[in-house]
Design an enzyme around this catalytic site. Structure first.
Site, PDB file in Angstrom:
ATOM      1  N   TYR A 141       3.987  -7.093   1.419  1.00 50.43           N
ATOM      2  CA  TYR A 141       4.151  -5.991   2.369  1.00 50.43           C
ATOM      3  C   TYR A 141       4.914  -6.438   3.621  1.00 50.43           C
ATOM      4  O   TYR A 141       5.376  -5.616   4.396  1.00 50.43           O
ATOM      5  CB  TYR A 141       2.797  -5.383   2.759  1.00 50.43           C
ATOM      6  CG  TYR A 141       2.122  -4.602   1.638  1.00 50.43           C
ATOM      7  CD1 TYR A 141       2.606  -4.648   0.341  1.00 50.43           C
ATOM      8  CD2 TYR A 141       1.014  -3.814   1.879  1.00 50.43           C
ATOM      9  CE1 TYR A 141       1.996  -3.958  -0.688  1.00 50.43           C
ATOM     10  CE2 TYR A 141       0.394  -3.110   0.850  1.00 50.43           C
ATOM     11  CZ  TYR A 141       0.894  -3.188  -0.434  1.00 50.43           C
ATOM     12  OH  TYR A 141       0.279  -2.496  -1.453  1.00 50.43           O
ATOM     13  N   LYS A 190      -2.672 -13.525  -9.728  1.00 51.67           N
ATOM     14  CA  LYS A 190      -1.912 -13.382 -10.978  1.00 51.67           C
ATOM     15  C   LYS A 190      -1.248 -14.737 -11.227  1.00 51.67           C
ATOM     16  O   LYS A 190      -0.021 -14.848 -11.346  1.00 51.67           O
ATOM     17  CB  LYS A 190      -0.898 -12.228 -10.810  1.00 51.67           C
ATOM     18  CG  LYS A 190      -0.133 -11.861 -12.057  1.00 51.67           C
ATOM     19  CD  LYS A 190      -0.958 -11.167 -13.126  1.00 51.67           C
ATOM     20  CE  LYS A 190      -0.143 -11.017 -14.404  1.00 51.67           C
ATOM     21  NZ  LYS A 190      -0.944 -10.551 -15.558  1.00 51.67           N
ATOM     22  N   ASP A 222      -5.113  -8.000 -13.333  1.00 47.65           N
ATOM     23  CA  ASP A 222      -5.161  -6.967 -14.389  1.00 47.65           C
ATOM     24  C   ASP A 222      -6.555  -6.921 -15.018  1.00 47.65           C
ATOM     25  O   ASP A 222      -7.133  -5.858 -15.211  1.00 47.65           O
ATOM     26  CB  ASP A 222      -4.060  -7.186 -15.444  1.00 47.65           C
ATOM     27  CG  ASP A 222      -3.921  -8.627 -15.898  1.00 47.65           C
ATOM     28  OD1 ASP A 222      -4.596  -9.517 -15.329  1.00 47.65           O
ATOM     29  OD2 ASP A 222      -3.133  -8.882 -16.836  1.00 47.65           O
ATOM     30  N   ASP A 246      -4.984  -3.858  -1.659  1.00 43.66           N
ATOM     31  CA  ASP A 246      -4.672  -2.449  -1.429  1.00 43.66           C
ATOM     32  C   ASP A 246      -5.022  -1.640  -2.679  1.00 43.66           C
ATOM     33  O   ASP A 246      -5.711  -0.614  -2.619  1.00 43.66           O
ATOM     34  CB  ASP A 246      -3.171  -2.321  -1.093  1.00 43.66           C
ATOM     35  CG  ASP A 246      -2.774  -0.913  -0.713  1.00 43.66           C
ATOM     36  OD1 ASP A 246      -3.655  -0.120  -0.337  1.00 43.66           O
ATOM     37  OD2 ASP A 246      -1.564  -0.595  -0.803  1.00 43.66           O
ATOM     38  N   ASP A 250      -8.691   0.852  -3.574  1.00 43.81           N
ATOM     39  CA  ASP A 250      -8.707   2.274  -3.966  1.00 43.81           C
ATOM     40  C   ASP A 250      -9.574   2.459  -5.207  1.00 43.81           C
ATOM     41  O   ASP A 250     -10.305   3.442  -5.337  1.00 43.81           O
ATOM     42  CB  ASP A 250      -7.283   2.785  -4.269  1.00 43.81           C
ATOM     43  CG  ASP A 250      -6.610   3.387  -3.040  1.00 43.81           C
ATOM     44  OD1 ASP A 250      -6.896   2.911  -1.927  1.00 43.81           O
ATOM     45  OD2 ASP A 250      -5.804   4.321  -3.205  1.00 43.81           O
TER      46      ASP A 250
HETATM   47  C1  IPM Z   1      -4.226   1.218   3.141  1.00 43.07           C
HETATM   48  C2  IPM Z   1      -3.019   2.088   3.023  1.00 43.07           C
HETATM   49  C3  IPM Z   1      -1.867   1.440   3.760  1.00 43.07           C
HETATM   50  C4  IPM Z   1      -1.625   0.095   3.137  1.00 43.07           C
HETATM   51  C5  IPM Z   1      -0.575   2.256   3.810  1.00 43.07           C
HETATM   52  C6  IPM Z   1      -0.798   3.630   4.366  1.00 43.07           C
HETATM   53  C7  IPM Z   1       0.496   1.530   4.555  1.00 43.07           C
HETATM   54  O1  IPM Z   1      -2.718   2.322   1.703  1.00 43.07           O
HETATM   55  O2  IPM Z   1      -4.649   0.924   4.273  1.00 43.07           O
HETATM   56  O3  IPM Z   1      -4.760   0.820   2.106  1.00 43.07           O
HETATM   57  O4  IPM Z   1      -0.944  -0.012   2.133  1.00 43.07           O
HETATM   58  O5  IPM Z   1      -2.146  -0.886   3.638  1.00 43.07           O
HETATM   59 MG    MG Z   2      -4.212   1.651   0.342  1.00 38.76          MG
END
Ligand code: IPM
Ligand code: MG
Length: 362
Positions: A141, A190, A222, A246, A250
């Site tokens: 990133y 990985k 994975d 990241d 989620d």
């Molecule tokens: C998170 C979000 C952010 C990230 C985005 C909005 C830049 O997805 O905080 O997980 O990728 O870190």
């Molecule tokens: Mg995120």
């Protein structure tokens, strides 16, 4: 006087921050806390006002605060693939980087009354307690990226790059955190493909020698994404890089039933931290009273605990959320017909009322 910089951002950010500030105001007056706060613009709203997603002046204010409370940034209005055009998300990365917030803690808690709103079976979920520890200021990133062309046509690249010191400090924090929990940590990489992952694994093994009371295992990303759905109970602390963290966070959020419930803390060595929900700005439900303010409210609890040393007040907030959910109140994201549907501000008020009751008993 302690200072909090409040940045609601875009989409549902302002609505859920609003509910959270009601609680902060109550805590300040109830306990005579020496806390002041100030608002700042970040994300799309800052692009609209100033042409850039965050002003240097705002970042300076964050640096001079004890903590930052952030809502969410982004929305279709500012989605662009045009090179050189500012994106709201750039601001988030910039603040994380400039404040040096290298560690992102994303705890996943299963709320018993919500087990039915997860897509996973009850027996898979019961007992899950995971903390995703995501490296936040390095990796792909932040690595070099470019769009170029040669004789084969246009191409683009991004770079995953990690320094040893970046891996060392997040690994140390991981082991320390594991020590306060069940003394188990899974480092995710990985390493069967990526050189940066091989360095990651090597450094994590090296730091492990300082913490040999902790059980460490390594897992490919994975496989981890599959194991999280198959048997999430096998995990406690998950230590991983920026991008893998990241993505996996989620996934772990969905294990809890809704991404609307999970707070996060971004920390560095001292007590300055930034606190924000894991979820995004959800522009599709903006301004309709449908947003779930819980992740934002729980982010305030983390802020009070980690940056301001106010564990008691943090406990009250977390307890109040438990009680309101037990009583069957639900925002749209976690609603089913057996429960009581409430709006964003009703949920905020219900939690505030519970907090008031808990504080009276104190
Ligand atoms: C998170 C979000 C952010 C990230 C985005 C909005 C830049 O997805 O905080 O997980 O990728 O870190
Ligand atoms: Mg995120």
């Amino acid at each position: 006087m302690k200072k909090i910089m409040v940045m609601p951002g875009d989409g549902i950010g302002p609505e859920i921050v609003n509910e959270t500030i009601k609680i902060l105001d109550y805590m300040i007056s109830k306990y005579n806390l020496e806390i002041g706060y100030e608002y700042g613009d970040i994300g799309g709203i800052a692009i609209d006002k100033y042409g850039i997603p965050v002003k240097d002046e705002t970042i300076e204010k964050c640096k001079n605060s004890n903590a930052v409370l952030l809502g969410a940034v982004g929305g279709p209005k500012w989605d662009t693939t045009l090179p050189g055009k500012p994106r709201p998300e750039d601001a988030l990365l910039k603040v994380r980087k400039e404040l040096g917030l290298f560690a992102n803690l994303r705890p996943v808690k299963i709320y018993k009354p919500l087990v039915s709103s997860s897509t996973l079976k009850e027996e898979v979920l019961t007992g899950v307690n995971i903390l995703v520890l995501r490296e936040l200021t390095g990796g792909i990133y932040f690595g070099e990226r470019k769009r170029l062309s040669d004789e084969k046509g246009e191409y683009a690249y991004d770079t995953e790059k990690y320094y040893t010191y970046e891996i060392e400090r997040i690994a140390r924090l991981g082991f320390k955190t594991a020590r306060m929990r069940s003394k188990k940590i899974t480092s995710v990489d990985k390493a069967n493909i990526l050189e940066s992952s091989r360095l990651w694994r090597e450094v994590v093994n090296k730091i492990h020698k300082e913490y040999d009371d902790i059980e460490l295992n390594h897992m490919y990303v994975d496989n981890t994404s599959m194991q999280l759905i198959r048997n999430p109970k096998q995990f406690d602390v998950i230590l991983t890089s920026n991008m893998f963290g990241d993505i996996l966070s989620d996934e772990t959020a969905m294990i809890s039933g809704s991404i609307g419930l999970l707070p996060s803390a971004s920390l560095r060595e001292d007590s300055l931290g930034m606190y924000e929900p894991i979820h995004g700005s959800a522009p599709d439900i903006q301004g309709q009273g449908k947003a779930n303010p819980i992740a934002q409210i729980l982010s305030l609890a983390m802020l009070l605990r980690y940056s301001l040393d106010l564990g008691l007040q943090a406990d009250f907030i977390e307890k109040a959320v438990d009680v309101v959910l037990e009583k069957g109140y639900r925002t749209a994201d976690i609603y089913d017909s057996k429960n009581k549907l409430v709006s964003t501000s009703e949920m905020g008020n219900l939690i505030l009322d519970e907090i008031k009751t808990l504080c009276l008993d104190d």
